[in-house]
Design a protein around this motif. Structure first.
Motif, mmCIF file in Angstrom:
data_model
loop_
_atom_site.group_PDB
_atom_site.id
_atom_site.type_symbol
_atom_site.label_atom_id
_atom_site.label_comp_id
_atom_site.label_asym_id
_atom_site.label_seq_id
_atom_site.Cartn_x
_atom_site.Cartn_y
_atom_site.Cartn_z
ATOM 1 N N ASN A 85 66.666 45.056 49.364
ATOM 2 C CA ASN A 85 66.579 44.347 48.082
ATOM 3 C C ASN A 85 65.527 43.253 48.124
ATOM 4 N N LEU A 86 65.520 42.490 49.218
ATOM 5 C CA LEU A 86 64.551 41.413 49.339
ATOM 6 C C LEU A 86 63.136 41.972 49.463
ATOM 7 N N THR A 87 62.988 43.058 50.191
ATOM 8 C CA THR A 87 61.662 43.646 50.398
ATOM 9 C C THR A 87 61.026 44.035 49.073
ATOM 10 N N THR A 88 61.760 44.725 48.231
ATOM 11 C CA THR A 88 61.186 45.185 46.965
ATOM 12 C C THR A 88 60.921 44.027 46.008
ATOM 13 N N ALA A 89 61.891 43.131 45.860
ATOM 14 C CA ALA A 89 61.722 42.018 44.918
ATOM 15 C C ALA A 89 60.629 41.066 45.369
ATOM 16 N N LEU A 90 60.664 40.691 46.639
ATOM 17 C CA LEU A 90 59.700 39.709 47.136
ATOM 18 C C LEU A 90 58.323 40.335 47.328
ATOM 19 N N GLY A 91 58.290 41.606 47.749
ATOM 20 C CA GLY A 91 56.997 42.257 47.950
ATOM 21 C C GLY A 91 56.203 42.354 46.665
ATOM 22 N N LEU A 92 56.840 42.845 45.633
ATOM 23 C CA LEU A 92 56.158 42.944 44.343
ATOM 24 C C LEU A 92 55.848 41.557 43.788
ATOM 25 N N GLY A 93 56.802 40.640 43.922
ATOM 26 C CA GLY A 93 56.618 39.300 43.363
ATOM 27 C C GLY A 93 55.490 38.533 44.020
ATOM 28 N N LEU A 94 55.462 38.518 45.350
ATOM 29 C CA LEU A 94 54.402 37.785 46.036
ATOM 30 C C LEU A 94 53.053 38.479 45.863
ATOM 31 N N GLY A 95 53.067 39.811 45.810
ATOM 32 C CA GLY A 95 51.819 40.513 45.535
ATOM 33 C C GLY A 95 51.224 40.058 44.215
ATOM 34 N N ILE A 96 52.093 39.903 43.226
ATOM 35 C CA ILE A 96 51.638 39.426 41.917
ATOM 36 C C ILE A 96 51.191 37.973 42.002
ATOM 37 N N ASP A 97 51.980 37.128 42.674
ATOM 38 C CA ASP A 97 51.634 35.712 42.801
ATOM 39 C C ASP A 97 50.245 35.531 43.400
ATOM 40 N N TYR A 98 50.043 36.149 44.557
ATOM 41 C CA TYR A 98 48.793 35.940 45.278
ATOM 42 C C TYR A 98 47.611 36.584 44.558
ATOM 43 N N ALA A 99 47.826 37.785 44.039
ATOM 44 C CA ALA A 99 46.742 38.438 43.302
ATOM 45 C C ALA A 99 46.389 37.652 42.047
ATOM 46 N N LEU A 100 47.388 37.107 41.385
ATOM 47 C CA LEU A 100 47.161 36.307 40.180
ATOM 48 C C LEU A 100 46.275 35.111 40.486
ATOM 49 N N LEU A 101 46.546 34.454 41.598
ATOM 50 C CA LEU A 101 45.747 33.299 41.983
ATOM 51 C C LEU A 101 44.304 33.703 42.285
ATOM 52 N N MET A 102 44.141 34.801 43.023
ATOM 53 C CA MET A 102 42.793 35.251 43.390
ATOM 54 C C MET A 102 42.002 35.709 42.157
ATOM 55 N N ILE A 103 42.627 36.516 41.310
ATOM 56 C CA ILE A 103 41.921 37.036 40.130
ATOM 57 C C ILE A 103 41.556 35.901 39.187
ATOM 58 N N SER A 104 42.474 34.970 39.014
ATOM 59 C CA SER A 104 42.206 33.837 38.137
ATOM 60 C C SER A 104 41.003 33.039 38.628
ATOM 61 N N ARG A 105 40.956 32.778 39.942
ATOM 62 C CA ARG A 105 39.836 32.000 40.481
ATOM 63 C C ARG A 105 38.530 32.793 40.383
ATOM 64 N N PHE A 106 38.597 34.092 40.643
ATOM 65 C CA PHE A 106 37.404 34.934 40.547
ATOM 66 C C PHE A 106 36.853 34.924 39.121
ATOM 67 N N ARG A 107 37.744 35.073 38.150
ATOM 68 C CA ARG A 107 37.299 35.043 36.748
ATOM 69 C C ARG A 107 36.695 33.685 36.404
ATOM 70 N N GLU A 108 37.283 32.643 36.941
ATOM 71 C CA GLU A 108 36.780 31.299 36.676
ATOM 72 C C GLU A 108 35.371 31.133 37.218
ATOM 73 N N GLN A 109 35.143 31.663 38.455
ATOM 74 C CA GLN A 109 33.812 31.551 39.046
ATOM 75 C C GLN A 109 32.791 32.380 38.264
ATOM 76 N N LEU A 110 33.188 33.580 37.816
ATOM 77 C CA LEU A 110 32.277 34.390 37.005
ATOM 78 C C LEU A 110 31.945 33.685 35.696
ATOM 79 N N ALA A 111 32.968 33.088 35.083
ATOM 80 C CA ALA A 111 32.750 32.391 33.813
ATOM 81 C C ALA A 111 31.839 31.186 33.976
ATOM 82 N N ALA A 112 31.771 30.643 35.215
ATOM 83 C CA ALA A 112 30.886 29.508 35.484
ATOM 84 C C ALA A 112 29.458 29.957 35.748
ATOM 85 N N GLY A 113 29.219 31.275 35.690
ATOM 86 C CA GLY A 113 27.865 31.784 35.822
ATOM 87 C C GLY A 113 27.477 32.218 37.209
ATOM 88 N N GLU A 114 28.405 32.275 38.157
ATOM 89 C CA GLU A 114 28.063 32.688 39.515
ATOM 90 C C GLU A 114 27.901 34.199 39.590
#
Length: 739
Positions: free
Chosen positions: A233-262
């Motif tokens: 139960n923990l594996t499925t809930a936490l695996g999907l959840g943390l995957g989303i958490d970490y990917a969300l942070l990375m994608i958000s920062r990447f989009r921010e850098q692209l929007a800044a013209g990099e």
């Protein structure tokens, strides 16, 4: 390290993804065997007196009764005609089972204690052999073979192994239902959060890597040691959840850098150096909280450390290596597949969270005190909390093993599965055993005592029956103490202490007290003894990690205090619901004391995840503060940048946990609801209000560290300040929708 990872992603993105795909395929093959290696149980301390007593009973007396068959005659009393004949055939067949011992029935003994008052139902008691890794499977096979309609009889199974086997089956069913609910909702929320199909699918890649890798880890560990089925139960809930958490942070920062013209390459480099660094520290804080579960001897709790630490580490590694490679290949295509959503103002900033932080910092006491008061009120039920261990009541009322257990308590005086079991080693004479049994029978709260010398009540003695010889061995004696109090009650636990305080029979070299109530007492004592160590390890390691991240000794203390408040509120709410019985009719559970192990687990999981969001927010505050902003503006701008990320990540992670509210096992409902609530409280109340209020009240002191520690941090500390951007483009005006 981050520089090398970034350059590898920029120069060899396809190679990274090919290697990752091969590893995931291999992990999937290995992990497919995990379910066959995971086991139930694991709630008891293997070194406790009650466990040692059970081991002696297994070795010398054929084991305690852990399987009870409730046999009902369909056409009349079980003692006559076809019912008797079929009952005797059933008992004979059970005695031929390889993994079944100590089979005792009404038809063997003629005991009135093993038949109901109306004569329609009889008991067959037995012991399923094997350790906790095999006993459930043996019990499952025996139950499937012998229960149901058998000639003139109806047979139902109860007892500890029947409950455990049914519990394991129910957990897998609950997991399937939860995933059916959580996955579509998560996909929908991802589309809303990211505003596009491509970006929304990327977190699922990390979640898949985390879940597949952790299942492979559990399969390997399950072949070497006991690993609880509940870790799934923990594996499925936490695996999907943390995957989303970490990917969300990375994608958000990447989009921010692209929007800044990099450029795409520079955006990947900046993302790895900033968000990637945050992911690593965030994962470290979550893993540290879960590692504390290893100090407990119960493999139920240790299993969650195996699964939790594994899923966190694999999710972080997958995010650090795979996500930059994906972003490098996709580039601006990460914004493809946009869905029509209302346009958000402020580009990547979240105006609401920035304005909220600004309002709180202008009036920290006025805004912070009401929120703090509400959280403390939610924590108030903890003042009356009591703790227990799982029994048949965690199953739904229509579960067969629960119905049988209820019938045993109400209809059969001879059911001694809940008895206190005393084992005395040594050459003990009948006179000494008789005197000891009389002493036990005279104790307050004792209904009767059964020994090789007879059955004792406070006022009478009855000569031993045919079954009494099973309580006697040349080098040991077994005594059953049946109390008047309900199993697992406070009076029943008090009786365990009284029996343990009573000197053993003359001639005994060792006297051990076991049974269900003794196991509860020992489990509570075992966890209580190790809680200070676990809590100390979590606090110390969290303090060190946050100091290395912020350079302040005040920030870790502030974070720990706020987390304790939010966790107290979440666990207090669960106490109000699951112990006090509020919402029981809606959720379909039976109120009972808080599960000791599951409450500890809930605390560690929720603490780790709250530190996850602590790092998300504080990393950006520190970055902006290091760039010269005041604490006030750093906090406001940080929440303006990360508030939407944290709130979105919290909602997505909470969905996975809240899905367990549909479970039929009550402690899984408690864990799911408690974890989801703790995540939302932390993301909204703590990060949105209490953190800005605390930072405003602390002022410059928020960054204080003694000179030697400040110099140590300057040399060895880490922060989210990456290399200066190398792109020369101007800021984009067409900021993508979504986070």
């Amino acid at each position: 390290m981050f520089h090398r990872v970034a350059e590898l992603a920029v120069r060899r993105p396809k190679a990274i993804l090919i290697v990752a795909a091969l590893l995931v395929a291999a992990m999937g093959v290995v992990g497919a065997g995990a379910f066959g290696k995971l086991v139930g149980g694991g709630f008891d301390d293997p070194d406790s007196p009650s466990t040692r007593a059970a081991q002696v009973i297994d070795e010398k007396f054929g084991g305690e009764t852990n399987l009870v068959l409730l046999v009902t005659g369909r056409d009349g009393p079980v003692g006559d005609g076809a019912a008797r004949t079929d009952g005797e055939k059933l008992v004979a067949a059970l005695r031929e089972e390889e993994h079944l011992a100590n089979v005792v029935s009404y038809w063997d003994t003629g005991s009135g204690a093993l038949v109901s008052e109306d004569g329609s139902t009889a008991l067959v008691a037995a012991h399923v052999e094997g350790d906790e890794a095999t006993r459930d499977q043996y019990a499952h096979d025996i139950i499937e073979t012998y229960t149901g309609q058998r000639d003139s009889l109806t047979v139902r199974a109860g007892g500890g192994t029947a409950v455990s086997a049914e519990l394991s089956d129910q957990v897998l069913k609950d997991l399937l239902v939860a995933e059916i609910i959580a996955v579509p909702l998560t996909l929908l929320l991802l589309l809303i959060v990211f505003g596009g199909v491509v970006a929304a699918l990327l977190p699922l890649v990390i979640g898949t890597i985390a879940v597949a890798g952790t299942f492979a880890e559990l399969a390997l560990l399950g072949g070497a040691t006991n690993v609880s089925i509940f870790a799934v139960n923990l594996t499925t809930a936490l695996g999907l959840g943390l995957g989303i958490d970490y990917a969300l942070l990375m994608i958000s920062r990447f989009r921010e850098q692209l929007a800044a013209g990099e450029s795409e390459a520079d955006a990947v480099r900046a993302t790895v150096h900033t968000a990637g660094r945050t992911v690593v520290f965030s994962a470290a804080t979550v893993a540290v909280a879960l590692t504390a579960l290893l100090v407990f001897p119960q493999y139920f709790l240790r299993s969650f450390a195996y699964a939790g630490v594994g899923v966190v580490v694999i999710a972080a590694v997958g995010t650090l290596f795979v996500m930059p490679a994906l972003l490098m290949l996709l580039g601006h295509k990460v914004n493809k597949g946009r869905i029509p959503l209302p346009k958000r103002s402020g580009g990547h900033r979240a105006p609401f969270w920035g304005r909220l932080a600004g309002a709180v910092m202008r009036r920290p006491v006025l805004t912070g005190l009401p929120v703090l008061a509400v959280l403390l009120l939610a924590a108030a039920p903890l003042l009356g909390v009591t703790f227990g261990t799982p029994d048949e009541r965690v199953l739904p009322e229509d579960a067969e093993s629960r119905q049988v257990s209820a019938a045993l308590r109400t209809d059969f005086a001879g059911d001694d599965e809940g008895a206190i079991q005393v084992v005395a080693d040594g050459e003990i004479g009948y006179a000494a055993l008789d005197a000891y049994a009389e002493t036990l029978a005279a104790l307050p709260g004792v209904s009767r005592v059964e020994a090789a010398t007879g059955t004792y009540t406070p006022d009478a003695w009855q000569a031993p029956g045919p079954a009494a010889q099973a309580l006697e061995r040349p080098d040991a004696m077994r005594i059953s103490v049946i109390g008047t109090a309900a199993p697992k009650s406070g009076d029943a636990q008090e009786l365990v202490g009284t029996v343990r305080a009573t000197p053993g029979p003359e001639g005994a070299t060792r006297t051990l007290v076991g049974g269900g109530d003794a196991e509860l007492v020992d489990t509570k004592d075992s966890i209580a003894d190790r809680l200070p160590l676990a809590g100390g390890l979590v606090a110390l390691t969290t303090f060190v990690l946050l100091f290395l991240f912020t350079g302040s000794i005040v920030q870790p203390v502030r974070a720990l205090l706020l987390n304790i408040v939010s966790l107290g509120a979440a666990i207090g709410a669960m106490t109000w619901i699951f112990q006090d019985g509020h919402l029981s009719s809606l959720l379909g559970f039976t109120p009972q004391p808080m599960d000791t192990s599951m409450t500890v687990l809930l605390f560690c999981i929720a603490f780790g995840l709250s530190m996850d969001y602590e790092v998300f927010v504080t990393s950006r505050v520190k970055e902006l503060h290091d760039q010269g902003e005041t604490t006030h503006t750093a906090v406001v701008n940080s929440l303006g940048h990360t508030g939407r990320i944290v709130s979105a990540a919290a909602c997505l992670l909470a969905v996975g946990f809240f899905a367990f509210a549909t479970a039929q096992v009550s402690f899984m409902q408690m864990f799911g609801l408690g974890s989801g609530l703790a995540i939302l409280i932390d993301a909204v109340a703590v990060r949105g209000v209490l953190l800005p209020a605390a930072m405003r009240l602390l002022g410059r002191a928020a960054w204080y560290a003694p000179g030697p520690l400040r110099r140590f941090h300057d040399r060895f500390g880490l922060s989210e300040s990456g290399p200066a951007p190398t792109g020369t483009g101007t800021a984009r005006t067409d900021a993508p929708a979504g986070v």
